[in-house]
Design an enzyme around this catalytic site. Sequence first.
Site, PDB file in Angstrom:
ATOM      1  N   SER A 118       0.817  -1.216   0.000  1.00  0.00           N
ATOM      2  CA  SER A 118       0.000   0.000   0.000  1.00  0.00           C
ATOM      3  C   SER A 118       0.848   1.263   0.000  1.00  0.00           C
ATOM      4  O   SER A 118       0.305   2.360  -0.087  1.00  0.00           O
ATOM      5  CB  SER A 118      -0.922   0.006   1.227  1.00  0.00           C
ATOM      6  OG  SER A 118      -0.168  -0.115   2.414  1.00  0.00           O
ATOM      7  N   HIS A 139      -2.434  -2.911  -5.913  1.00  0.00           N
ATOM      8  CA  HIS A 139      -2.912  -2.548  -4.578  1.00  0.00           C
ATOM      9  C   HIS A 139      -4.421  -2.728  -4.517  1.00  0.00           C
ATOM     10  O   HIS A 139      -5.190  -1.855  -4.936  1.00  0.00           O
ATOM     11  CB  HIS A 139      -2.507  -1.110  -4.250  1.00  0.00           C
ATOM     12  CG  HIS A 139      -2.936  -0.660  -2.891  1.00  0.00           C
ATOM     13  ND1 HIS A 139      -3.139   0.653  -2.568  1.00  0.00           N
ATOM     14  CD2 HIS A 139      -3.224  -1.375  -1.752  1.00  0.00           C
ATOM     15  CE1 HIS A 139      -3.522   0.745  -1.316  1.00  0.00           C
ATOM     16  NE2 HIS A 139      -3.583  -0.470  -0.804  1.00  0.00           N
ATOM     17  N   GLU A 151      -5.329  -0.165  -7.453  1.00  0.00           N
ATOM     18  CA  GLU A 151      -4.280   0.753  -7.893  1.00  0.00           C
ATOM     19  C   GLU A 151      -3.206  -0.077  -8.590  1.00  0.00           C
ATOM     20  O   GLU A 151      -2.624  -0.974  -7.986  1.00  0.00           O
ATOM     21  CB  GLU A 151      -3.644   1.471  -6.699  1.00  0.00           C
ATOM     22  CG  GLU A 151      -4.321   2.731  -6.275  1.00  0.00           C
ATOM     23  CD  GLU A 151      -3.490   3.480  -5.230  1.00  0.00           C
ATOM     24  OE1 GLU A 151      -3.260   4.684  -5.431  1.00  0.00           O
ATOM     25  OE2 GLU A 151      -3.117   2.882  -4.211  1.00  0.00           O
ATOM     26  N   ASN A 189      -3.192   6.181  -0.446  1.00  0.00           N
ATOM     27  CA  ASN A 189      -2.675   6.441   0.899  1.00  0.00           C
ATOM     28  C   ASN A 189      -1.977   7.779   1.036  1.00  0.00           C
ATOM     29  O   ASN A 189      -1.860   8.309   2.144  1.00  0.00           O
ATOM     30  CB  ASN A 189      -1.762   5.296   1.337  1.00  0.00           C
ATOM     31  CG  ASN A 189      -2.569   4.099   1.797  1.00  0.00           C
ATOM     32  OD1 ASN A 189      -3.553   4.255   2.503  1.00  0.00           O
ATOM     33  ND2 ASN A 189      -2.177   2.918   1.383  1.00  0.00           N
TER      34      ASN A 189
END
Length: 296
Positions: A118, A139, A151, A189
């Site tokens: 992540s 991800h 992702e 993130n």
Amino acid sequence: MKNISVIGSGTMGNGIAHVFAQFGFEVSLVDIKQEFLDKAIAKISKNMDRQVAKEILSETDKEAALSRIHTFTSLAKGVEKADLVVEAATENMELKLDIFRQLDQASPDSAILASNTSSISITKIAAVTNRPTQVIGMHFMNPVPVMKLIEVIRGYATSDETTQKIMSLSKELKKIPVDVNDYPGFVANRILMPMINEAIYTLYEGVAGVEEIDTVMKLGMAHPMGPLQLADFIGLDVCLSILKVLHEGFGNPKYAPCPLLVNMVEAGYKGVKTGEGFYSYTAGNKDLVLAPRFKK
């Protein structure tokens, strides 16, 4: 690509295995202990039961999907036929680098090696292999069977061919892939973790309590879950790890983890996984209960 190997059978790994098996892929699920693998298969079966109850899957579909998941405690055996390997181990740089060194040696030369990281650099991971053009980030979001986003992260050397294969494969899983470049935190993130960190700072500085902060974000910003509850769900240790990657990667003090978060993790209060974070969690209780230390 029909043969998928998943490294790590925890929350993300079993979810990834679940989805690939559900959509007809042969899955090799790899972990260091058979008990971890048995627990993962039980979890996948339970989650598929929910899909059967919602008529997303039939009972026949469920049994067929489970039959496509094969478990291994040997990494070499688990990846020997892989077209794609998805690493879903703990968010630890050295562990991931070690795994990718082994994957590079053990998997077929044609295999694509993906990480479900992540926040950790795909470029750095790819650099320990002899196939950096075939290393990429995938991800997935938690819970994997429910969340649509993947992702897809290009490392510095990731080829267009590898990227397009993973974008197409993600669509076969009925997911929505988003192509992003390899910088700390990627997109999800880099945006989410500073918000969670700011929510923790807001609590730390006494601006408002846990429930008040979460209520503002749920009712005022239409978030389905408040940032402090979400942090508990993700794992406070995971949040801290990602913030450290952002802080070190950009060298910007705005990413510095809140001291309250650091203290909670060091004390062992990591959220849902340990039974207490900002809220308290007990098996079978779905009510949101404020952790004793945050009660007024």
